[in-house]
Design an enzyme around this catalytic site. Sequence first.
Site, PDB file in Angstrom:
ATOM      1  N   GLU A 148       0.824  -1.206   0.000  1.00  0.00           N
ATOM      2  CA  GLU A 148       0.000   0.000   0.000  1.00  0.00           C
ATOM      3  C   GLU A 148       0.861   1.261   0.000  1.00  0.00           C
ATOM      4  OE1 GLU A 148      -2.135  -3.055   2.714  1.00  0.00           O
ATOM      5  OE2 GLU A 148      -0.092  -2.586   2.096  1.00  0.00           O
TER       6      GLU A 148
ATOM      7  N   CYS B 298      -0.512   0.627   7.635  1.00  0.00           N
ATOM      8  CA  CYS B 298      -0.928   1.014   6.283  1.00  0.00           C
ATOM      9  C   CYS B 298      -2.285   1.717   6.304  1.00  0.00           C
ATOM     10  CB  CYS B 298      -0.975  -0.208   5.378  1.00  0.00           C
ATOM     11  SG  CYS B 298       0.665  -0.887   5.042  1.00  0.00           S
TER      12      CYS B 298
END
Length: 147
Positions: A52, A84
Site C-alpha cells: 500500500e 498502512c
Amino acid sequence: MKDRFYMTRAIKLSKLGEFTTSPNPNVGCVIVQNKKIVGEGWHKKYGENHAEINALNMAGEKAKGSTAYITLEPCNHFGKTPPCCDAIIQSGIKNVIISSLDPNPKVSGKGVLYLRKKGISVKIGLMSKESQKYNKGFFKRMRTGLP
C-alpha cells in the site's frame, strides 16, 4: 467487470515479492483514479514498505478520492513499519476493495473496521481464492500455527 481487472493486476504484483517477504505475506496494491491506474506496488522485502505504501508513493496526490485494490487487508498496527491503514486514510482514498481478510490475529478484521470508522467504503472478497493461492504458507501458519 473493471474491479476484477484491477484486482488481477494487484494479484500479479503480489507475486513479485514471492521469495523476499517471508514471514510476511505477498501483497499487491493498485490505486485507481477515474478508471486509470495512478499507483501500484507490492511488498518487496520483509521489513520494508508494504504494498500500500509503495502504491501510495507512486500515486502521490492522485490518490485523493481514488479506489485502492489490495490483495490482503491492510495492517492497522505498528510492526517493523507504521500502519498502512493510517497512510490510506491520510491519502484521501475513498474506497478500498480487499481480496482477503488477513488471518493474522493482530489484523484480522481490525483494518477493515478502522477504515470504515474513518468513513472509507470497504468491500471484501473479490477474487479471494486467487489471491490466497500465493500465500498458502502464510494463511496456514496464521490459522494453525504450523509452518
